[in-house]
Design a protein around this motif. Structure first.
Motif, PDB file in Angstrom:
ATOM      1  N   UNK A   1       0.830  -1.182   0.000  1.00 55.63           N
ATOM      2  CA  UNK A   1       0.000   0.000   0.000  1.00 55.63           C
ATOM      3  C   UNK A   1       0.877   1.248   0.000  1.00 55.63           C
ATOM      4  N   UNK A   2       0.483   2.277  -0.738  1.00 54.16           N
ATOM      5  CA  UNK A   2       1.238   3.518  -0.854  1.00 54.16           C
ATOM      6  C   UNK A   2       0.700   4.541   0.141  1.00 54.16           C
ATOM      7  N   UNK A   3       1.637   5.286   0.764  1.00 49.07           N
ATOM      8  CA  UNK A   3       1.257   6.350   1.687  1.00 49.07           C
ATOM      9  C   UNK A   3       1.474   7.686   0.968  1.00 49.07           C
ATOM     10  N   UNK A   4       0.452   8.360   0.517  1.00 46.14           N
ATOM     11  CA  UNK A   4       0.599   9.592  -0.273  1.00 46.14           C
ATOM     12  C   UNK A   4       1.357  10.681   0.470  1.00 46.14           C
ATOM     13  N   UNK A   5       1.151  10.843   1.788  1.00 49.84           N
ATOM     14  CA  UNK A   5       1.823  11.912   2.527  1.00 49.84           C
ATOM     15  C   UNK A   5       3.334  11.691   2.565  1.00 49.84           C
ATOM     16  N   UNK A   6       3.782  10.454   2.739  1.00 49.66           N
ATOM     17  CA  UNK A   6       5.210  10.142   2.735  1.00 49.66           C
ATOM     18  C   UNK A   6       5.793  10.396   1.350  1.00 49.66           C
ATOM     19  N   UNK A   7       5.099   9.979   0.337  1.00 47.50           N
ATOM     20  CA  UNK A   7       5.568  10.152  -1.034  1.00 47.50           C
ATOM     21  C   UNK A   7       5.739  11.633  -1.366  1.00 47.50           C
ATOM     22  N   UNK A   8       4.743  12.434  -1.020  1.00 47.37           N
ATOM     23  CA  UNK A   8       4.799  13.869  -1.306  1.00 47.37           C
ATOM     24  C   UNK A   8       5.921  14.547  -0.526  1.00 47.37           C
ATOM     25  N   UNK A   9       6.078  14.120   0.739  1.00 48.13           N
ATOM     26  CA  UNK A   9       7.127  14.713   1.570  1.00 48.13           C
ATOM     27  C   UNK A   9       8.506  14.441   0.979  1.00 48.13           C
ATOM     28  N   UNK A  10       8.748  13.181   0.607  1.00 47.50           N
ATOM     29  CA  UNK A  10      10.047  12.824   0.041  1.00 47.50           C
ATOM     30  C   UNK A  10      10.286  13.543  -1.283  1.00 47.50           C
ATOM     31  N   UNK A  11       9.221  13.720  -2.057  1.00 41.74           N
ATOM     32  CA  UNK A  11       9.340  14.417  -3.332  1.00 41.74           C
ATOM     33  C   UNK A  11       9.723  15.876  -3.110  1.00 41.74           C
ATOM     34  N   UNK A  12       9.034  16.545  -2.168  1.00 44.68           N
ATOM     35  CA  UNK A  12       9.331  17.947  -1.858  1.00 44.68           C
ATOM     36  C   UNK A  12      10.716  18.100  -1.249  1.00 44.68           C
ATOM     37  N   UNK A  13      11.080  17.122  -0.396  1.00 44.08           N
ATOM     38  CA  UNK A  13      12.401  17.169   0.218  1.00 44.08           C
ATOM     39  C   UNK A  13      13.496  17.063  -0.840  1.00 44.08           C
ATOM     40  N   UNK A  14      13.274  16.222  -1.835  1.00 45.53           N
ATOM     41  CA  UNK A  14      14.245  16.070  -2.912  1.00 45.53           C
ATOM     42  C   UNK A  14      14.390  17.346  -3.719  1.00 45.53           C
TER      43      UNK A  14
END
Length: 206
Positions: free
Chosen positions: A34-47
């Motif tokens: 299962x994908x966690x959208x908040x984690x994905x978005x955070x890592x994307x913004x952090x990058x």
């Protein structure tokens, strides 16, 4: 999802759920994470933020390197004397620009011995000095772009021996600004290779 922060360092702990789908006629199981959208978005913004920081650091380093290269490369130093031999310069009826013909040094070629004019090759803070030796009335005036900046003067109504005078200034100049020295009307200075001088140098570019 769990977050833990320790000052500037942080660790993100998260777990995923594995769902096993089974079919009655199959021996294999299929797992889906299962994908966690908040984690994905955070890592994307952090990058993205990390890349911006790296880009800013690279530009800053490049600017510092170019500044050091400019400071090292831009050297402007000159010094010139009368260059007329054992004779006096003046007196003249009107104020006259002096061309110091004996060039002692002229690093950067900013001083012109034929016109007596120094032209700033780069914007910066410059230092200038004038000195003279005179057997009678002597007035030297230092100008920048037709504006009187400094002067040195000696008035001697009678012949009572030779006198010396001088002055010095720091000037903030832009590229193309001009500095020159004028001999005042009815003034006279010694025009040898040693007594009357005009000097300057670039203190720092700005």
């Amino acid at each position: 999802m769990h977050y833990s922060f320790d000052k500037d360092k942080f660790t993100i702990l998260y777990s995923s759920t594995l769902v096993i789908l089974s079919q009655s006629d199959s021996e294999n199981a299929t797992g889906t994470q299962l994908c966690h959208p908040d984690i994905y978005n955070f890592l994307k913004e952090f990058g993205v933020m990390t890349e911006k920081v790296r880009s800013m650091e690279a530009r800053l380093k490049d600017s510092e390197t170019r500044l050091k290269e400019t400071t090292t490369r831009t050297k402007v130093i000159f010094s010139a004397a009368g260059g007329r031999g054992d004779i006096s310069i003046g007196p003249f009826n009107t104020e006259t620009t002096l061309a110091f013909k004996r060039v002692i040094t002229n690093i950067g070629d900013a001083y012109n011995k034929y016109t007596g004019v120094f032209i700033a090759p780069v914007a910066g803070i410059y230092y200038f000095s004038i000195f003279y030796h005179s057997g009678r009335n002597g007035t030297l005036k230092l100008y920048m772009n037709n504006h009187l900046i400094a002067m040195t003067h000696h008035y001697q109504p009678e012949q009572r021996g030779s006198k010396n005078g001088g002055n010095a200034v720091f000037l903030q100049m832009q590229t193309g600004d001009q500095v020159y020295v004028c001999l005042g009307p009815n003034s006279q200075v010694w025009g040898s290779n040693y007594h009357t001088t005009f000097s300057g140098y670039l203190v720092t570019p700005i």
